[in-house]
Motif scaffolding. Structure first.
Motif, PDB file in Angstrom:
ATOM      1  N   VAL A 186       3.727  -9.418   5.217  1.00 32.03           N
ATOM      2  CA  VAL A 186       3.574  -9.281   3.770  1.00 32.03           C
ATOM      3  C   VAL A 186       4.107  -7.940   3.282  1.00 32.03           C
ATOM      4  CG1 VAL A 186       1.554 -10.782   3.646  1.00 32.03           C
ATOM      5  CG2 VAL A 186       1.239  -8.362   4.039  1.00 32.03           C
ATOM      6  N   LYS A 187       4.543  -7.952   2.033  1.00 35.81           N
ATOM      7  CA  LYS A 187       4.848  -6.689   1.368  1.00 35.81           C
ATOM      8  C   LYS A 187       3.530  -6.106   0.895  1.00 35.81           C
ATOM      9  CE  LYS A 187       9.491  -7.103  -0.356  1.00 35.81           C
ATOM     10  NZ  LYS A 187      10.335  -6.873  -1.522  1.00 35.81           N
ATOM     11  N   ASN A 188       3.371  -4.823   1.084  1.00 36.32           N
ATOM     12  CA  ASN A 188       2.098  -4.192   0.762  1.00 36.32           C
ATOM     13  C   ASN A 188       1.713  -4.357  -0.708  1.00 36.32           C
ATOM     14  OD1 ASN A 188       1.867  -3.361   3.398  1.00 36.32           O
ATOM     15  ND2 ASN A 188       2.735  -1.356   3.019  1.00 36.32           N
ATOM     16  N   THR A 189       2.670  -4.211  -1.613  1.00 32.77           N
ATOM     17  CA  THR A 189       2.342  -4.316  -3.035  1.00 32.77           C
ATOM     18  C   THR A 189       1.880  -5.726  -3.388  1.00 32.77           C
ATOM     19  OG1 THR A 189       4.680  -4.713  -3.493  1.00 32.77           O
ATOM     20  CG2 THR A 189       3.868  -2.460  -3.808  1.00 32.77           C
ATOM     21  N   LEU A 190       2.527  -6.732  -2.825  1.00 33.63           N
ATOM     22  CA  LEU A 190       2.125  -8.109  -3.089  1.00 33.63           C
ATOM     23  C   LEU A 190       0.765  -8.402  -2.464  1.00 33.63           C
ATOM     24  CD1 LEU A 190       5.491 -10.025  -2.534  1.00 33.63           C
ATOM     25  CD2 LEU A 190       4.543  -9.147  -4.670  1.00 33.63           C
ATOM     26  N   ALA A 191       0.534  -7.889  -1.272  1.00 36.99           N
ATOM     27  CA  ALA A 191      -0.753  -8.100  -0.605  1.00 36.99           C
ATOM     28  C   ALA A 191      -1.889  -7.425  -1.367  1.00 36.99           C
ATOM     29  CB  ALA A 191      -0.693  -7.580   0.823  1.00 36.99           C
ATOM     30  N   ARG A 192      -1.628  -6.253  -1.911  1.00 38.27           N
ATOM     31  CA  ARG A 192      -2.670  -5.571  -2.684  1.00 38.27           C
ATOM     32  C   ARG A 192      -3.097  -6.401  -3.887  1.00 38.27           C
ATOM     33  NH1 ARG A 192       0.725  -0.806  -1.846  1.00 38.27           N
ATOM     34  NH2 ARG A 192      -0.198   0.329  -0.121  1.00 38.27           N
ATOM     35  N   ILE A 193      -2.120  -6.971  -4.566  1.00 34.58           N
ATOM     36  CA  ILE A 193      -2.422  -7.800  -5.732  1.00 34.58           C
ATOM     37  C   ILE A 193      -3.153  -9.073  -5.294  1.00 34.58           C
ATOM     38  CG2 ILE A 193      -1.391  -9.145  -7.611  1.00 34.58           C
ATOM     39  CD1 ILE A 193       0.935  -7.068  -7.560  1.00 34.58           C
ATOM     40  N   ALA A 194      -2.708  -9.681  -4.213  1.00 29.06           N
ATOM     41  CA  ALA A 194      -3.294 -10.935  -3.749  1.00 29.06           C
ATOM     42  C   ALA A 194      -4.731 -10.762  -3.265  1.00 29.06           C
ATOM     43  CB  ALA A 194      -2.442 -11.525  -2.630  1.00 29.06           C
ATOM     44  N   LEU A 195      -5.032  -9.644  -2.659  1.00 29.08           N
ATOM     45  CA  LEU A 195      -6.368  -9.413  -2.110  1.00 29.08           C
ATOM     46  C   LEU A 195      -7.367  -8.930  -3.157  1.00 29.08           C
ATOM     47  CD1 LEU A 195      -5.423  -7.666   1.252  1.00 29.08           C
ATOM     48  CD2 LEU A 195      -6.294  -9.987   0.963  1.00 29.08           C
ATOM     49  N   GLU A 196      -6.889  -8.678  -4.355  1.00 28.37           N
ATOM     50  CA  GLU A 196      -7.681  -8.060  -5.424  1.00 28.37           C
ATOM     51  C   GLU A 196      -9.062  -8.710  -5.618  1.00 28.37           C
ATOM     52  OE1 GLU A 196      -8.460  -5.130  -7.893  1.00 28.37           O
ATOM     53  OE2 GLU A 196      -6.441  -5.331  -7.106  1.00 28.37           O
ATOM     54  N   ASP A 197      -9.130  -9.988  -5.862  1.00 29.74           N
ATOM     55  CA  ASP A 197     -10.403 -10.646  -6.176  1.00 29.74           C
ATOM     56  C   ASP A 197     -10.901 -11.530  -5.032  1.00 29.74           C
ATOM     57  OD1 ASP A 197     -10.553  -9.539  -8.744  1.00 29.74           O
ATOM     58  OD2 ASP A 197      -9.221 -11.085  -9.542  1.00 29.74           O
ATOM     59  N   SER A 198     -10.739 -11.076  -3.816  1.00 32.45           N
ATOM     60  CA  SER A 198     -11.203 -11.856  -2.670  1.00 32.45           C
ATOM     61  C   SER A 198     -12.248 -11.033  -1.910  1.00 32.45           C
ATOM     62  CB  SER A 198     -10.039 -12.204  -1.743  1.00 32.45           C
ATOM     63  OG  SER A 198      -9.589 -11.057  -1.071  1.00 32.45           O
ATOM     64  N   GLN A 199     -12.869 -11.676  -0.937  1.00 33.89           N
ATOM     65  CA  GLN A 199     -13.868 -10.955  -0.146  1.00 33.89           C
ATOM     66  C   GLN A 199     -13.235  -9.892   0.751  1.00 33.89           C
ATOM     67  OE1 GLN A 199     -15.979 -13.483   2.579  1.00 33.89           O
ATOM     68  NE2 GLN A 199     -14.151 -14.684   3.078  1.00 33.89           N
ATOM     69  N   HIS A 200     -11.913  -9.944   0.896  1.00 33.71           N
ATOM     70  CA  HIS A 200     -11.206  -8.977   1.730  1.00 33.71           C
ATOM     71  C   HIS A 200     -10.523  -7.892   0.887  1.00 33.71           C
ATOM     72  CE1 HIS A 200     -12.018 -11.779   4.910  1.00 33.71           C
ATOM     73  NE2 HIS A 200     -11.372 -12.721   4.286  1.00 33.71           N
ATOM     74  N   ALA A 201     -11.001  -7.683  -0.330  1.00 30.13           N
ATOM     75  CA  ALA A 201     -10.385  -6.725  -1.258  1.00 30.13           C
ATOM     76  C   ALA A 201     -10.407  -5.294  -0.723  1.00 30.13           C
ATOM     77  CB  ALA A 201     -11.087  -6.790  -2.610  1.00 30.13           C
ATOM     78  N   LEU A 202     -11.345  -4.982   0.159  1.00 25.65           N
ATOM     79  CA  LEU A 202     -11.429  -3.615   0.687  1.00 25.65           C
ATOM     80  C   LEU A 202     -10.209  -3.235   1.529  1.00 25.65           C
ATOM     81  CD1 LEU A 202     -12.648  -3.733   3.972  1.00 25.65           C
ATOM     82  CD2 LEU A 202     -14.340  -4.901   2.585  1.00 25.65           C
ATOM     83  N   LEU A 203      -9.415  -4.223   1.950  1.00 23.95           N
ATOM     84  CA  LEU A 203      -8.221  -3.939   2.751  1.00 23.95           C
ATOM     85  C   LEU A 203      -7.067  -3.407   1.913  1.00 23.95           C
ATOM     86  CD1 LEU A 203      -8.110  -7.099   5.050  1.00 23.95           C
ATOM     87  CD2 LEU A 203      -9.107  -4.866   5.543  1.00 23.95           C
ATOM     88  N   LYS A 204      -7.065  -3.691   0.619  1.00 24.86           N
ATOM     89  CA  LYS A 204      -5.886  -3.400  -0.198  1.00 24.86           C
ATOM     90  C   LYS A 204      -5.553  -1.913  -0.248  1.00 24.86           C
ATOM     91  CE  LYS A 204      -8.374  -3.687  -4.584  1.00 24.86           C
ATOM     92  NZ  LYS A 204      -8.352  -2.384  -5.126  1.00 24.86           N
ATOM     93  N   ASP A 205      -6.538  -1.063  -0.178  1.00 23.70           N
ATOM     94  CA  ASP A 205      -6.284   0.379  -0.240  1.00 23.70           C
ATOM     95  C   ASP A 205      -5.762   0.944   1.076  1.00 23.70           C
ATOM     96  OD1 ASP A 205      -7.159   0.393  -2.873  1.00 23.70           O
ATOM     97  OD2 ASP A 205      -9.244   0.741  -2.279  1.00 23.70           O
ATOM     98  N   GLU A 206      -5.931   0.181   2.161  1.00 22.05           N
ATOM     99  CA  GLU A 206      -5.518   0.641   3.493  1.00 22.05           C
ATOM    100  C   GLU A 206      -4.100   0.210   3.868  1.00 22.05           C
ATOM    101  OE1 GLU A 206      -7.530   2.464   5.593  1.00 22.05           O
ATOM    102  OE2 GLU A 206      -9.031   2.557   4.020  1.00 22.05           O
ATOM    103  N   LEU A 207      -3.495  -0.678   3.102  1.00 26.32           N
ATOM    104  CA  LEU A 207      -2.180  -1.225   3.461  1.00 26.32           C
ATOM    105  C   LEU A 207      -1.093  -0.170   3.313  1.00 26.32           C
ATOM    106  CD1 LEU A 207      -2.500  -4.705   1.745  1.00 26.32           C
ATOM    107  CD2 LEU A 207      -2.629  -4.218   4.179  1.00 26.32           C
ATOM    108  N   ARG A 208      -0.472   0.181   4.432  1.00 25.81           N
ATOM    109  CA  ARG A 208       0.619   1.157   4.468  1.00 25.81           C
ATOM    110  C   ARG A 208       1.613   0.712   5.536  1.00 25.81           C
ATOM    111  NH1 ARG A 208      -3.946   3.718   3.936  1.00 25.81           N
ATOM    112  NH2 ARG A 208      -4.317   5.162   2.274  1.00 25.81           N
ATOM    113  N   ASP A 209       2.818   1.193   5.429  1.00 19.92           N
ATOM    114  CA  ASP A 209       3.873   0.917   6.405  1.00 19.92           C
ATOM    115  C   ASP A 209       4.111  -0.594   6.521  1.00 19.92           C
ATOM    116  OD1 ASP A 209       4.006   3.678   6.885  1.00 19.92           O
ATOM    117  OD2 ASP A 209       2.453   3.546   8.423  1.00 19.92           O
TER     118      ASP A 209
END
Length: 172
Positions: A53-76
Motif C-alpha cells: 500500500v501507499k502510506n497516504t492511501l492507507a492512512r485515509i483507509a484506516l481512518e475510521d476502522s478499529q486499526h486506525a492507530l496504525l495510520k500514524d506509524e506508516l512510514r517507508d
C-alpha cells in the motif's frame, strides 16, 4: 493512478480493515517478486490478505476502522496483512516467512484495536492456533470418559479374578 482508482483502493482497504481482526504491517524491501507471491499464496490459503500500500492511501483507509492507530506509524515502504479468522495464523505465517527471508521484517500491527510491536507479534505467533486449542480441549473432554471406562473395566476385571479365585478355591 487517477482519482477514481485511488478512491477504489481506499475503499477496498477500508473494507478489509473493517472486517479484519488483525492488521500487521511488514517491510518487504529487498524481496523478489517470486518471494512476495509465495507469501501471498500461503496467506491466501489461510484467509489472510496481503497488500502493498501507499502510506497516504492507507492512512485515509484506516481512518475510521478499529486499526486506525496504525495510520500514524506508516512510514517507508510497507505492506499490510489483514487476517479475518484466527489472528494467530496470520502472525504465525508472517513470522515463519520472516525466519526464512532475512530481508522481510514484521514492523507493528493491531489486534482488534490494540497496538502490537514486533516482539508482541512474535509472541502471538508462538501461541497455538484456534484449531490446536480446540483439539486440546476436545482431548481433555475425551480423557475423562476414557479414564472412567478404563477404571470401570479394571474393577470388573478384578471382580472376575476374585470370582475365579473363589471358584478355584472351592474346587481344590
Amino acid at each position: 493512478m487517477n482519482r477514481a482508482e485511488k478512491a477504489q483502493v481506499i475503499q477496498d482497504l477500508h473494507d478489509k480493515a473493517q472486517k479484519a481482526s488483525i492488521a500487521l504491517v511488514t517491510d518487504f524491501r529487498g524481496l523478489k517478486v517470486e518471494e512476495i507471491n509465495e507469501l501471498r499464496s500461503t496467506l491466501r490459503q489461510n484467509n489472510v490478505d496481503y497488500q502493498v500500500v501507499k502510506n497516504t492511501l492507507a492512512r485515509i483507509a484506516l481512518e475510521d476502522s478499529q486499526h486506525a492507530l496504525l495510520k500514524d506509524e506508516l512510514r517507508d515502504t510497507c505492506a499490510v496483512a489483514f487476517g479475518y479468522d484466527d489472528p494467530v495464523v496470520a502472525a504465525k505465517e508472517l513470522a515463519n516467512f520472516a525466519k526464512k527471508h532475512k530481508k522481510f521484517a514484521l514492523r507493528f500491527g493491531s489486534l482488534e484495536g490494540k497496538y502490537l510491536d514486533a516482539d508482541q507479534i512474535k509472541d502471538l505467533s508462538e501461541l497455538p492456533s484456534h484449531e490446536e486449542l480446540l483439539g486440546k480441549l476436545l482431548g481433555t473432554f475425551n480423557a475423562v470418559p476414557t479414564q472412567f471406562v478404563g477404571l470401570f473395566a479394571n474393577l470388573l476385571r478384578n471382580l472376575m479374578y476374585a470370582l475365579k479365585a473363589i471358584e478355584e478355591q472351592k474346587q481344590g
